[in-house]
Design an enzyme around this catalytic site. Structure first.
Site, PDB file in Angstrom:
ATOM      1  N   CYS A   1       0.287   4.993  -3.494  1.00 35.65           N
ATOM      2  CA  CYS A   1      -0.042   3.583  -3.704  1.00 35.65           C
ATOM      3  C   CYS A   1      -0.462   2.957  -2.386  1.00 35.65           C
ATOM      4  CB  CYS A   1       1.170   2.810  -4.237  1.00 35.65           C
ATOM      5  SG  CYS A   1       1.495   3.099  -5.968  1.00 35.65           S
ATOM      6  N   GLN A   2      -1.490   2.147  -2.450  1.00 33.51           N
ATOM      7  CA  GLN A   2      -1.949   1.424  -1.273  1.00 33.51           C
ATOM      8  C   GLN A   2      -0.878   0.404  -0.847  1.00 33.51           C
ATOM      9  OE1 GLN A   2      -5.621  -0.592  -2.064  1.00 33.51           O
ATOM     10  NE2 GLN A   2      -6.204  -0.612   0.079  1.00 33.51           N
TER      11      GLN A   2
END
Length: 138
Positions: free
Chosen positions: A53-54
């Site tokens: 996940c960013q």
């Protein structure tokens, strides 16, 4: 009576169909994230972080009476809304139901169309982590 994973997905599809445009849908996701219960500080560790996940997303499961309940938090409002909607679908179901669930609602409400590639990848990582917890409950 407890709702099935597919019944909850149908509810979400109906809720999103009432929203006019993507601005309203994103706002609704943010509101869902705001409704998550506070996340315990002791679970805010790398062991519970969603890889891929960013944004930072923490998830931990609790297995009780044969059902998994998930708790989560994120450092961004939209991502918190995305994990909130997944938790709504999966929590309080058996590991088997969660591991075998098909998540057609993601396509039906148009999330994959309107999220950036990095957010879509993050959403996929969240789903994988929740289903992996179900495949290997502790």
């Amino acid at each position: 009576m407890k709702k099935s994973v597919s019944e909850i997905q149908k509810e979400i599809i109906e809720e999103f169909s009432d929203l006019q445009d993507w601005e309203e849908k994103f706002q609704y996701l943010i509101e869902l994230g705001d409704e998550l219960p506070p996340y315990p500080e002791e679970k805010r560790s790398d062991a519970y972080i969603v890889p891929g996940c960013q944004s930072k997303v923490w998830v931990y499961p609790k297995l009780e009476n044969g059902a998994l309940t998930f708790f989560a938090d994120s450092d961004t409002a939209l991502t918190k809304g995305l994990i909130a909607i997944l938790i709504r679908v999966f929590s309080d179901h058996s590991p088997e139901e969660i591991a075998n669930a098909s998540l057609g609602f993601i396509e039906e409400i148009g999330l994959s169309k309107f999220l950036s590639i990095s957010r879509r990848n993050g959403l996929s990582s969240m789903v994988n982590m929740l289903q992996n917890f179900a495949k290997h409950p502790q």
